[in-house]
Design a protein around this motif. Sequence first.
Motif, PDB file in Angstrom:
ATOM      1  N   THR A  66       0.834  -1.201   0.000  1.00 42.78           N
ATOM      2  CA  THR A  66       0.000   0.000   0.000  1.00 42.78           C
ATOM      3  C   THR A  66       0.868   1.251   0.000  1.00 42.78           C
ATOM      4  N   LEU A  67       1.938   1.237   0.785  1.00 43.75           N
ATOM      5  CA  LEU A  67       2.862   2.372   0.804  1.00 43.75           C
ATOM      6  C   LEU A  67       3.472   2.583  -0.572  1.00 43.75           C
ATOM      7  N   LEU A  68       3.888   1.499  -1.214  1.00 46.14           N
ATOM      8  CA  LEU A  68       4.500   1.613  -2.536  1.00 46.14           C
ATOM      9  C   LEU A  68       3.531   2.241  -3.537  1.00 46.14           C
ATOM     10  N   ARG A  69       2.282   1.808  -3.512  1.00 45.87           N
ATOM     11  CA  ARG A  69       1.288   2.345  -4.440  1.00 45.87           C
ATOM     12  C   ARG A  69       1.033   3.834  -4.175  1.00 45.87           C
ATOM     13  N   ALA A  70       1.065   4.219  -2.917  1.00 46.98           N
ATOM     14  CA  ALA A  70       0.870   5.632  -2.597  1.00 46.98           C
ATOM     15  C   ALA A  70       2.056   6.467  -3.067  1.00 46.98           C
ATOM     16  N   LEU A  71       3.257   5.929  -2.950  1.00 49.76           N
ATOM     17  CA  LEU A  71       4.441   6.644  -3.418  1.00 49.76           C
ATOM     18  C   LEU A  71       4.391   6.860  -4.927  1.00 49.76           C
ATOM     19  N   LEU A  72       3.718   5.967  -5.629  1.00 50.71           N
ATOM     20  CA  LEU A  72       3.569   6.076  -7.080  1.00 50.71           C
ATOM     21  C   LEU A  72       2.392   6.964  -7.481  1.00 50.71           C
ATOM     22  N   GLY A  73       1.559   7.305  -6.525  1.00 52.07           N
ATOM     23  CA  GLY A  73       0.370   8.096  -6.842  1.00 52.07           C
ATOM     24  C   GLY A  73      -0.802   7.257  -7.290  1.00 52.07           C
ATOM     25  N   LEU A  74      -0.726   5.941  -7.104  1.00 53.96           N
ATOM     26  CA  LEU A  74      -1.822   5.058  -7.514  1.00 53.96           C
ATOM     27  C   LEU A  74      -2.935   5.014  -6.483  1.00 53.96           C
ATOM     28  N   ASP A  75      -2.595   5.220  -5.215  1.00 50.19           N
ATOM     29  CA  ASP A  75      -3.596   5.281  -4.150  1.00 50.19           C
ATOM     30  C   ASP A  75      -3.583   6.684  -3.564  1.00 50.19           C
ATOM     31  N   THR A  76      -4.762   7.235  -3.338  1.00 53.75           N
ATOM     32  CA  THR A  76      -4.885   8.590  -2.805  1.00 53.75           C
ATOM     33  C   THR A  76      -4.725   8.582  -1.285  1.00 53.75           C
ATOM     34  N   PRO A  77      -3.844   9.409  -0.758  1.00 53.90           N
ATOM     35  CA  PRO A  77      -3.649   9.445   0.696  1.00 53.90           C
ATOM     36  C   PRO A  77      -4.905   9.889   1.437  1.00 53.90           C
ATOM     37  N   ALA A  78      -5.098   9.312   2.612  1.00 53.11           N
ATOM     38  CA  ALA A  78      -6.156   9.781   3.503  1.00 53.11           C
ATOM     39  C   ALA A  78      -5.635  10.899   4.390  1.00 53.11           C
ATOM     40  N   GLY A  79      -4.332  11.064   4.396  1.00 53.84           N
ATOM     41  CA  GLY A  79      -3.701  12.122   5.176  1.00 53.84           C
ATOM     42  C   GLY A  79      -2.235  12.197   4.820  1.00 53.84           C
ATOM     43  N   GLY A  80      -1.616  13.354   5.074  1.00 55.47           N
ATOM     44  CA  GLY A  80      -0.214  13.523   4.733  1.00 55.47           C
ATOM     45  C   GLY A  80      -0.021  13.681   3.242  1.00 55.47           C
ATOM     46  N   GLU A  81       1.228  13.573   2.787  1.00 55.99           N
ATOM     47  CA  GLU A  81       1.487  13.741   1.366  1.00 55.99           C
ATOM     48  C   GLU A  81       2.764  13.031   0.940  1.00 55.99           C
ATOM     49  N   VAL A  82       2.860  12.832  -0.384  1.00 56.10           N
ATOM     50  CA  VAL A  82       4.061  12.302  -1.028  1.00 56.10           C
ATOM     51  C   VAL A  82       4.705  13.438  -1.801  1.00 56.10           C
ATOM     52  N   ARG A  83       6.022  13.506  -1.756  1.00 57.26           N
ATOM     53  CA  ARG A  83       6.746  14.542  -2.495  1.00 57.26           C
ATOM     54  C   ARG A  83       7.796  13.909  -3.396  1.00 57.26           C
ATOM     55  N   LEU A  84       7.964  14.481  -4.562  1.00 53.96           N
ATOM     56  CA  LEU A  84       8.992  14.080  -5.511  1.00 53.96           C
ATOM     57  C   LEU A  84       9.830  15.314  -5.812  1.00 53.96           C
ATOM     58  N   GLN A  85      11.128  15.221  -5.537  1.00 52.51           N
ATOM     59  CA  GLN A  85      12.032  16.361  -5.711  1.00 52.51           C
ATOM     60  C   GLN A  85      11.535  17.597  -4.957  1.00 52.51           C
ATOM     61  N   GLY A  86      10.951  17.368  -3.804  1.00 49.43           N
ATOM     62  CA  GLY A  86      10.492  18.463  -2.970  1.00 49.43           C
ATOM     63  C   GLY A  86       9.129  19.006  -3.319  1.00 49.43           C
ATOM     64  N   ARG A  87       8.552  18.573  -4.438  1.00 51.17           N
ATOM     65  CA  ARG A  87       7.233  19.026  -4.866  1.00 51.17           C
ATOM     66  C   ARG A  87       6.182  17.979  -4.533  1.00 51.17           C
ATOM     67  N   PRO A  88       4.983  18.408  -4.118  1.00 50.64           N
ATOM     68  CA  PRO A  88       3.916  17.426  -3.897  1.00 50.64           C
ATOM     69  C   PRO A  88       3.693  16.579  -5.144  1.00 50.64           C
ATOM     70  N   LEU A  89       3.580  15.271  -4.960  1.00 46.55           N
ATOM     71  CA  LEU A  89       3.403  14.386  -6.109  1.00 46.55           C
ATOM     72  C   LEU A  89       2.153  14.743  -6.892  1.00 46.55           C
ATOM     73  N   ALA A  90       1.124  15.215  -6.199  1.00 48.98           N
ATOM     74  CA  ALA A  90      -0.130  15.567  -6.856  1.00 48.98           C
ATOM     75  C   ALA A  90       0.031  16.731  -7.833  1.00 48.98           C
ATOM     76  N   SER A  91       1.109  17.512  -7.690  1.00 47.49           N
ATOM     77  CA  SER A  91       1.324  18.649  -8.590  1.00 47.49           C
ATOM     78  C   SER A  91       2.008  18.248  -9.890  1.00 47.49           C
ATOM     79  N   TRP A  92       2.516  17.011  -9.956  1.00 53.02           N
ATOM     80  CA  TRP A  92       3.127  16.518 -11.188  1.00 53.02           C
ATOM     81  C   TRP A  92       2.035  15.935 -12.082  1.00 53.02           C
ATOM     82  N   SER A  93       2.145  16.153 -13.370  1.00 51.82           N
ATOM     83  CA  SER A  93       1.178  15.555 -14.293  1.00 51.82           C
ATOM     84  C   SER A  93       1.408  14.057 -14.384  1.00 51.82           C
ATOM     85  N   ARG A  94       0.410  13.364 -14.875  1.00 52.11           N
ATOM     86  CA  ARG A  94       0.512  11.909 -15.067  1.00 52.11           C
ATOM     87  C   ARG A  94       1.713  11.560 -15.929  1.00 52.11           C
TER      88      ARG A  94
END
Length: 269
Positions: free
Chosen positions: A44-72
Amino acid sequence: MNALSCHELSVKAAHLLAVQQVSAEFAAGQLSAVIGPNGAGKSTLLRALLGLDTPAGGEVRLQGRPLASWSRRERARRLAYLAQGEALPDGAKVRDVVSLGRGAGGWLGGLLPLGGPSQADEDAVTRALRRTDTVQFAERSVQALSGGERQRVSLARALAAEPEFLLLDEPTNHLDLGYVQDLMSALRAEAAGGMGVVAVLHDLTLAAQADRLLLLHQGRVLAQGTPDEVLTPANLHAAYGLHAEVLRHQGRLIVLPQTAEAAASGSRL
């Protein structure tokens, strides 16, 4: 810093919190292993790090940017994924399967641009075949391959995307010991080349070959750090209920399970 990280990350699975307030950082140039008993929340953690599962809280960041701000498309170029028990298309040639990693959407299911692969695509596929030692059967059907060879082809497909981070869910399952060590050597080589590699692993002695470990228990972080810091008898007992002795042999850590009686007497298996 080029890193894939999460802060206070919580993720639901089947209406339950499978991951709870997990904070961790996976750096480029490192091989990291996520370990823990069944149901600890590793996949489940791995899928969240990939953006496949939506967090219920907190966030994932890639290169310091929220993962949700990166396009698919941007995520697919930077993150490659090797799923647990990944199936390969029957009848397809190995080179064609590896070429799928060059799709516009990569592992997210995108297609190659109209007009077919570019020379850069072809070159990337050839490099991936070489790095996984699969060049010799590039023109063979995947149906003719052994389980270990198929796994190397799956790895080549992921590497063909030339990602910054490679995430793998139990990549050594059902492989013979020789193939397991070959795969770990390949992952270490990718990390040494600057890629961030994050692998969910069950074998603790195998996980000890990683640069850093993240030990999960009931969806939470029990320990994280170097293998020496994480693979302690106390941590293993807390996570797995396992009595174990942790030894160092020729520079490597080895986890030896013990019976409760042996552990109490201080004797070795």
